[in-house]
Enzyme design. Structure first.
Site, mmCIF file in Angstrom:
data_model
loop_
_atom_site.group_PDB
_atom_site.id
_atom_site.type_symbol
_atom_site.label_atom_id
_atom_site.label_comp_id
_atom_site.label_asym_id
_atom_site.label_seq_id
_atom_site.Cartn_x
_atom_site.Cartn_y
_atom_site.Cartn_z
ATOM 1 N N GLU A 1 -4.782 -8.683 0.896
ATOM 2 C CA GLU A 1 -5.623 -8.281 2.032
ATOM 3 C C GLU A 1 -7.063 -8.296 1.546
ATOM 4 O OE1 GLU A 1 -4.614 -4.635 4.101
ATOM 5 O OE2 GLU A 1 -2.467 -5.058 3.947
ATOM 6 N N GLU B 1 0.813 -1.219 0.000
ATOM 7 C CA GLU B 1 0.000 0.000 0.000
ATOM 8 C C GLU B 1 0.849 1.272 0.000
ATOM 9 O OE1 GLU B 1 -3.017 -0.202 3.031
ATOM 10 O OE2 GLU B 1 -4.078 -1.811 1.983
#
Length: 940
Positions: free
Chosen positions: A514, A439
């Site tokens: 995720e 991220e």
């Protein structure tokens, strides 16, 4: 003559045994765990006085070698510091505060708390004269964070990251045959992650001794190819030479199976590397009919690497490894040992209830076993290199791993961290993929991200060509990193169109790095935002995101997707989204911070596991809701489930693949029962019963504990008179232990501000306003006289050491905030005279028997507020004009004994982590609570 003869024979054999022992000592690499008996104290981020005057010297440790000052100095007096064993996390010991860090669980440590951001550690070790000529190293598995290490006052180096292992050669600085001092200064004022990271030396520390010609740090790399039921094993070894030997050495590589049987061996003679150089050598070995490393049969082998010099073994290095094949296919997903395998993974941070990040090795196994019991087969290290013991547990228990570096980039800081992680971890068969980022929103969708990813991927292949590389991406799956990463890591369906990306990049395998994050509180079935409690029924965490069930269905239905990594396996401290203070842990876990399962665990267990499952929620204690409709869910992999309330059927329903069943049931006390059917036959039943009031405390040893372990996890609960667990109980339980110690307590309540640990509080109080008067004689007073106020002057100021008085009377003050009778107050005197007499508040104090320079002060002579100390002493004399004389009289230590260990139950449960004493035959844990029958548990 006979006597002389036998004496000579005796001396000869003594000499021979000594030589053999010496030879054995030379041949064996020693790796000594040095976790025990450290001293610890807090320093200060910017106030050098509060940091024990560190870095105040005219010459610092950076300007002149060996000039470590303050606690970094070899002979610094640390007797008043707290004693402890490693691993240690000082953050978990602190209280909570709204002004604390949101991401780090509101603990009063780290940024914003300069007095709790610096931790000093000191340890003394003896290294024998016989170790001269060896390479002596200190090995740290991880210190959070920005650690500086000193040895005998010599600065060894700085390691900024709290997640990297590191090693320092101390051979040149050792006091052979005597005492040596290790000092570590950890600075946890800056955060690396947005999650709880702890503080201090939270991983293991070792002392290593080797021959100057030895296998380098993380110096083996083992790969294997399987063909025709035979494994060709390639063993690459890096040899380092820190000595002057220039001849031949022999490298012997031997493979042993789990039983210790020799499987294959190879040996070759090569030229030793040059002085302070390394050389890489490769051996090929064959293993017939290899036992493959698999999830259900995690078979391991050992490679023993020996270096011989003139037929004598001078180094021996062991490497555990497994033989297995892995393959990513963009159409058909992931294959382990040629068999298709859907990854059923979880993301996890590294903290645990009660102990923070300082996990004993046994807790690593405990947590992995909990995840496997849920049906999970894969683990993503979020978002940093893990402790080595975690990977060892995954190897031995059969859990696949994504190993992840902390930060993306192309310079030495980033690539060297990646290299160190990969070289340390690449022999673990559990690791199937490297992650080089997560991220990184600033670069995910642009050309900078592409460039960095390409460089990191190519760099990773130079270190390990056998595994693929991934990045977890959350800001859209359209460009940038998504276009070039080898294995696409999708973070959340709500962040982009996975199918569209896959259709554009059909040769790029992908997995949900995720997914399925949810907000849930264990044991809560009606959301209460005022109390920060989220209902445990599975739901979307936000409108555009998917629930656990929706997420798993999406990935399960697409064979080209490798699998899913749920966010997260366990709750963790910090990041208490969607709330803030006083929530101090996350709500994302399938299990809470203790490992107590939330109901979603049983959804995953139904479709991830192999055993029949039937789970019913919620509990059936709803006094005051009689006649109201309660949502009743069943998680199961049975074909059908029938629900009964007080033996009356409420209907049988068919279970769809990867789904659950629901009923609306009007509450009445009694028994809710579910019956599961397969092929029309009853195979399982599950009940939820209305319980009576709490009456008994029950302690039980969790089944995930390792057999005969020194560290054990205990569950505390209360039962009614029929022995049923009361699911709503919140009694406060007090614990007592004999034969061991409690390491931490927890209960999984995300809003609990109770202490995690109950430890003696050590406070250090300086002596201030230190003054002196000349004495007239070398005879020291037995009682105080009256001293003229006008004759007092600042102690040691402008002292002429060639014309000193026969003796001096010193006076100073120290402040006590309280004078509790239970406090243990001691004065640790630092020598300012040859002979000394000490008075406190006019009372003469005798030194303790254990230490002639320690004075224990009785509370009867002390008072709250200002206390006065007098020291009468004959002066120390300078031997050389440049000698630096001690002018610090010492420090006052106040030890406030800890309260009894205690914890409230949360929705029926609390957890206690205990450690058995070294020589104890058994541990007795007792639990007490007002109005309840005492519980006890004996652990052999």
């Amino acid at each position: 003559m006979k006597t002389v003869f036998f004496k000579r024979i005796f001396l000869f054999y003594t000499f021979l045994i000594s030589c053999l022992a010496s030879a054995q000592n030379e041949s064996e690499r020693e790796l000594i765990l040095i976790d025990k008996d450290w001293r610890f104290s807090f320093g200060h981020v910017y106030d050098t006085k509060k940091d024990f005057n560190h870095a105040e010297g005219y010459f610092s440790y950076l300007t002149k070698t060996g000039f470590g000052d303050g606690p970094a100095a070899k002979d610094f007096d640390d007797r008043a510091w707290r004693k402890l064993d490693l691993p240690h996390d000082w953050a978990v010991e602190q209280s909570f505060s709204e002004s604390g860090s949101f991401s780090h669980g509101f603990k009063t440590a780290g940024k914003g708390f300069p007095e709790k951001s610096i931790g000093w550690y000191r340890k003394k070790i003896n290294i024998p004269e016989s170790d001269k000529g060896k390479i002596i190293s200190l090995k740290f598995d991880g210190v959070f964070r920005n650690s500086k290490v000193f040895f005998n006052g010599y600065y060894l180096g700085t390691e900024e990251s709290g997640y990297n292992g590191f090693e320092y050669d101390i051979s040149a600085y050792v006091n052979y045959g005597g005492e040596n001092t290790i000092v570590v200064r950890a600075d946890a004022s800056m955060e690396e992650g947005w999650f709880y990271e702890g503080a201090g030396i939270y991983r293991h520390v070792y002392l290593q001794k080797t021959n100057p010609v030895y296998v380098a740090l993380n110096g083996t790399y083992i790969t294997s190819e399987i063909k025709n039921n035979e494994a060709k094993v390639t063993a690459q070894v890096t040899i380092e030479n820190k000595g002057n030997y220039k001849g031949l050495i022999e490298i012997v590589q031997t493979i042993f199976d789990a039983s210790g049987k020799e499987i294959s061996i190879t040996q070759e003679k090569v030229k030793a590397p040059d002085f302070y150089k390394t050389a890489v050598f490769t051996s090929n070995l064959n293993v017939k009919n290899p036992l493959l490393w698999d999830l259900d049969s995690p078979n391991l082998y050992r490679l023993v690497t020996q270096i011989k010099q003139s037929e004598k073994v001078i180094d021996r290095y062991e490497t555990a490894f497994g033989i297995r094949t892995i393959k990513f296919d963009p159409e058909n997903g992931f294959f382990l040992n040629g068999k298709s395998l859907k990854l059923k993974g979880t993301n996890n941070h590294q903290d645990h209830a009660g102990i923070g990040t300082a996990l004993p090795d046994e807790i690593q196994y405990y947590r992995i076993k909990k995840l496997k019991e849920m049906g999970s087969n894969a683990y993503r290290c979020s978002h940093h290199p893990p402790t080595p013991e975690l990977l060892k547990a995954c190897d031995e228990l059969g859990m696949l791993v994504i190993d992840e570096t902390r930060l993306m980039g192309i310079n030495d800081y980033h690539l060297n961290d990646l290299k160190r992680m990969m070289e340390r971890d690449r022999n673990h068969p559990s690791i199937f993929c490297w992650s080089v980022g997560n991220e990184e929103w600033n670069i995910e969708g642009n050309i900078t991200g592409e460039r960095i990813t390409n460089i990191m991927q190519d760099f990773a292949k130079t270190i390990d060509s056998t595994r693929s590389v991934t990045v977890g991406i959350s800001s859209g799956f359209k460009s940038g990193i998504s276009s070039v990463v080898e294995i696409m890591g999708y973070n959340y369906l709500g962040n982009g169109d996975i199918d569209a990306h896959r259709n554009q990049f059909k040769n790029q395998p992908g997995m949900g790095t995720e997914e399925g994050s949810t907000f849930a509180t264990r044991g809560i079935y009606f959301t209460d935002d005022a109390r920060h409690y989220q209902s445990a029924y599975d739901k979307k965490p936000r409108p555009t995101f998917y629930s656990i069930e929706e997420g798993w269905k999406f990935y399960a239905e697409r064979p080209y997707l490798v699998g899913i990594f749920i966010w997260t396996g366990f709750d963790y401290r910090g990041e208490p989204t969607p709330y803030g203070w006083p929530s101090v842990t996350s709500y994302f876990g399938m299990m809470d911070v203790c490992g107590f399962p939330k109901d979603n665990v049983f959804y995953l267990k139904s479709w991830w596991g192999k055993e029949p499952v039937l789970h019913l929620l919620p509990h059936w204690n709803w006094s005051g809701k009689e006649g109201q409709e309660i949502d009743v869910w069943a998680y199961s992999n049975c074909d059908e489930v029938e629900l009964f309330l007080n033996k009356k059927s409420l209907g049988k329903k068919k279970m769809e693949l990867n789904s659950h069943l629901e009923w609306k049931v009007k509450y009445q006390a009694g028994t809710l029962e579910a019956v599961g059917y397969k092929n029309g036959k009853k195979v399982l039943t599950e009940t939820q019963k209305t319980t009576g009031n709490p009456e008994n405390i029950k302690l039980s040893l969790d089944k995930e504990n390792l057999p005969k372990s020194k560290v054990s996890v205990i569950t505390a609960e209360v039962t009614d008179k029929k022995g049923l667990r009361v699911p709503t109980a919140d009694n406060e339980i007090t614990f007592d232990i004999k034969g061991g110690k409690i390491l931490g307590v927890g209960n999984g309540d995300p809003t609990s501000l109770e202490k995690d640990q109950f430890i003696d509080q050590t406070t250090l109080v300086s002596i201030t306003n230190f003054q002196e008067q000349n004495g007239t004689t070398t005879v020291l007073p037995e009682q105080l006289s009256s001293y003229s106020e006008k004759d007092w002057k600042e102690a040691f100021k402008d002292r002429d050491y060639k014309k000193q008085a026969p003796s001096y009377i010193y006076r100073g003050q120290f402040e006590l905030k309280n004078n509790l009778p239970s406090n243990i107050v001691s004065f640790f005197y630092k020598k300012i005279g040859i002979e000394t007499v000490v008075f406190v508040n006019g009372n003469k104090i005798n030194p303790s028997n254990e230490d002639s320079q320690k004075y224990i002060l009785n509370s009867g002579i002390l008072k709250e507020g200002k206390n006065t100390i007098y020291i009468a002493a004959t002066p120390l004399q300078k031997i050389k004009d440049w000698d630096v004389m001690n002018t610090d009289p010492g420090i006052i230590q106040i030890v406030t004994p800890a309260e009894a260990w205690k914890r409230k139950l949360f929705n029926g449960y609390a957890q206690i982590i205990i450690q058995k004493d070294e020589n104890a035959k058994e541990v007795l844990l007792s639990a007490f609570s007002k109005g309840l029958k005492t519980g006890s548990l004996i652990i052999p």
